[in-house]
Design an enzyme around this catalytic site. Sequence first.
Site, mmCIF file in Angstrom:
data_model
loop_
_atom_site.group_PDB
_atom_site.id
_atom_site.type_symbol
_atom_site.label_atom_id
_atom_site.label_comp_id
_atom_site.label_asym_id
_atom_site.label_seq_id
_atom_site.Cartn_x
_atom_site.Cartn_y
_atom_site.Cartn_z
ATOM 1 N N GLU A 1 42.220 32.078 31.741
ATOM 2 C CA GLU A 1 41.833 32.163 33.154
ATOM 3 C C GLU A 1 40.375 32.572 33.239
ATOM 4 O OE1 GLU A 1 44.173 34.479 35.903
ATOM 5 O OE2 GLU A 1 46.043 33.951 34.881
ATOM 6 N N GLU B 1 49.287 38.616 32.152
ATOM 7 C CA GLU B 1 48.602 39.897 32.412
ATOM 8 C C GLU B 1 49.585 41.067 32.350
ATOM 9 O OE1 GLU B 1 46.255 39.602 36.002
ATOM 10 O OE2 GLU B 1 44.755 38.371 35.004
HETATM 11 C C1 BG6 Z 1 44.883 36.664 37.658
HETATM 12 C C2 BG6 Z 1 46.281 36.133 37.844
HETATM 13 O O1 BG6 Z 1 44.898 38.027 37.699
HETATM 14 O O2 BG6 Z 1 43.936 36.381 38.631
HETATM 15 C C3 BG6 Z 1 46.384 34.918 38.750
HETATM 16 O O3 BG6 Z 1 46.916 35.888 36.624
HETATM 17 C C4 BG6 Z 1 45.454 35.074 39.918
HETATM 18 O O4 BG6 Z 1 47.723 34.715 39.119
HETATM 19 C C5 BG6 Z 1 44.028 35.199 39.389
HETATM 20 O O5 BG6 Z 1 45.543 34.048 40.861
HETATM 21 C C6 BG6 Z 1 42.946 35.235 40.439
HETATM 22 O O6 BG6 Z 1 43.224 36.209 41.397
HETATM 23 P P1 BG6 Z 1 43.280 35.872 42.923
HETATM 24 O O7 BG6 Z 1 43.785 37.079 43.544
HETATM 25 O O8 BG6 Z 1 41.898 35.529 43.308
HETATM 26 O O9 BG6 Z 1 44.214 34.719 43.069
#
Ligand code: BG6
Length: 476
Positions: A374, A180
């Site tokens: 993701e 990101e």
């Molecule tokens: C993404 C990141 O933005 O979101 C991850 O690359 C992160 O590292 C994921 O864990 C989900 O966000 P969160 O804050 O719910 O863990």
Amino acid sequence: MSFSNNFLWGGAIAAHQAEGAYLEDGKSLSTCDVMHGGKGRFAEILDTNAIRKNIESQNGYFPEHIAIDFYHHYKEDIALFAEMGFKVFRTSISWARIFPDGEGEVNEAGLRFYDSVFDECKKYGIEPLVTLSHWEMPIALTKKYNGWANRALIPLFERYAKTVFARYKNKVKYWLTFNEINMSFHALFLGAGVLVDDESKKEALSYTACHNQLVASALAVKACREMLPGAKIGSMVASMVAYPYSSRPEDSWQKMELERKNYCLTDVQARGAYPQWLKRYLSEKKIDTGITAEDERILRENTVDFVSFSYYSTSAVSTDPSVAKDKGTGNIFGGIKNPYLKSSEWGWQIDPIGLRVALNFLYDRYQKPLFVVENGLGASDNIEADGSINDDYRIEYLREHIKAMKTAVEEDGVELLGYTSWGCIDIVSASTGEMSKRYGFIHVDRDDSGNGTLARTRKKSFFWYKELIAGNGEKL
Ligand code: BG6
């Protein structure tokens, strides 16, 4: 056309959110080891004094220090991923394990750990997809250079990248440079290890840090091509789908401005040059990122093979102050609450169609293969009296998103390499440091204060995802 036979189904984690063992086998403190957990984490990340204090004295509970102890559980965890039929497993390498100070001697024990992780993947025919930098770096680099604000980090990162390429050249075929990369616009310490002492310099610091990362990313692409001719290396961006709140032209313009800023760094990584509007903006603001003609050549000649992205939710935007006050919560990008969407417990708005929008938008923009690295639902889970975890809400979220992705592939012709669901095993949340914000198919017995046995348990979604992979995404 449906998902190809070699479509890469799997899951993703990041080193600091899972490994723990934060000072073991020669690893040094990294930037993610100095953030407390809880709802106040994001404010702490933005507070230079608080972070400085945590760097100097480790008082209180820091969730990443132990995380889910993947460092000692990786065999058990990878066996569970294999049981689900994973074809790919995304994780990151902790720079602080390989070069504890970011420079100086390489740490053989750190290299050996990832040898073992990748060997374990290979045993089950799982391809590792490895991020070189996922929101962490040796704290020594923040202390000495103020992180990516200093271009001294470029050769240090290049050396780190070359070290791991040489070591894992027969084990890893898929690489990502910076997780990101656009996050530095929102959280400079998280994204780039930079502490801001003077708010008036923040914008210049953030463009400079991003520029230095872009050059480092391009040099990693160059090294990867030279050293690992069969490998593929990609960029990674937090996607942003923003809807104009109304049909007022000003709202559409705002959406356009937000999106183009969101993707301006990926534009450089995928197309090889800064967009014209940004060059002009930087010059108008008299922001000197230190860009040289040599940098421009490096960026031009070393664009990525594919574009990867995270997708969780969407937001709405408006310039009308009467609606702009109705903020969405949770999502770092903010935005206005969209009345047509439901939200997760953490206030992230759920929008499967937005994933189809993102896939089409990015494919049109870059004409390069895409990878969804993701996607997932952060939710608290309930353990039933018989020990089962019936996470139907997670199954529903994933099913609807995968359906949207399938439509983008089948009907829109988007070229997609794979899909890795985020937090395939419960890990520490990046934005809140909580364990209770769970994404996994596998439950880990650990709470927000660090209690628990760390035992792993299959959730209902585990069996659902296994079946989905077995049917190559046809049985939805
Ligand atoms: C993404 C990141 O933005 O979101 C991850 O690359 C992160 O590292 C994921 O864990 C989900 O966000 P969160 O804050 O719910 O863990």
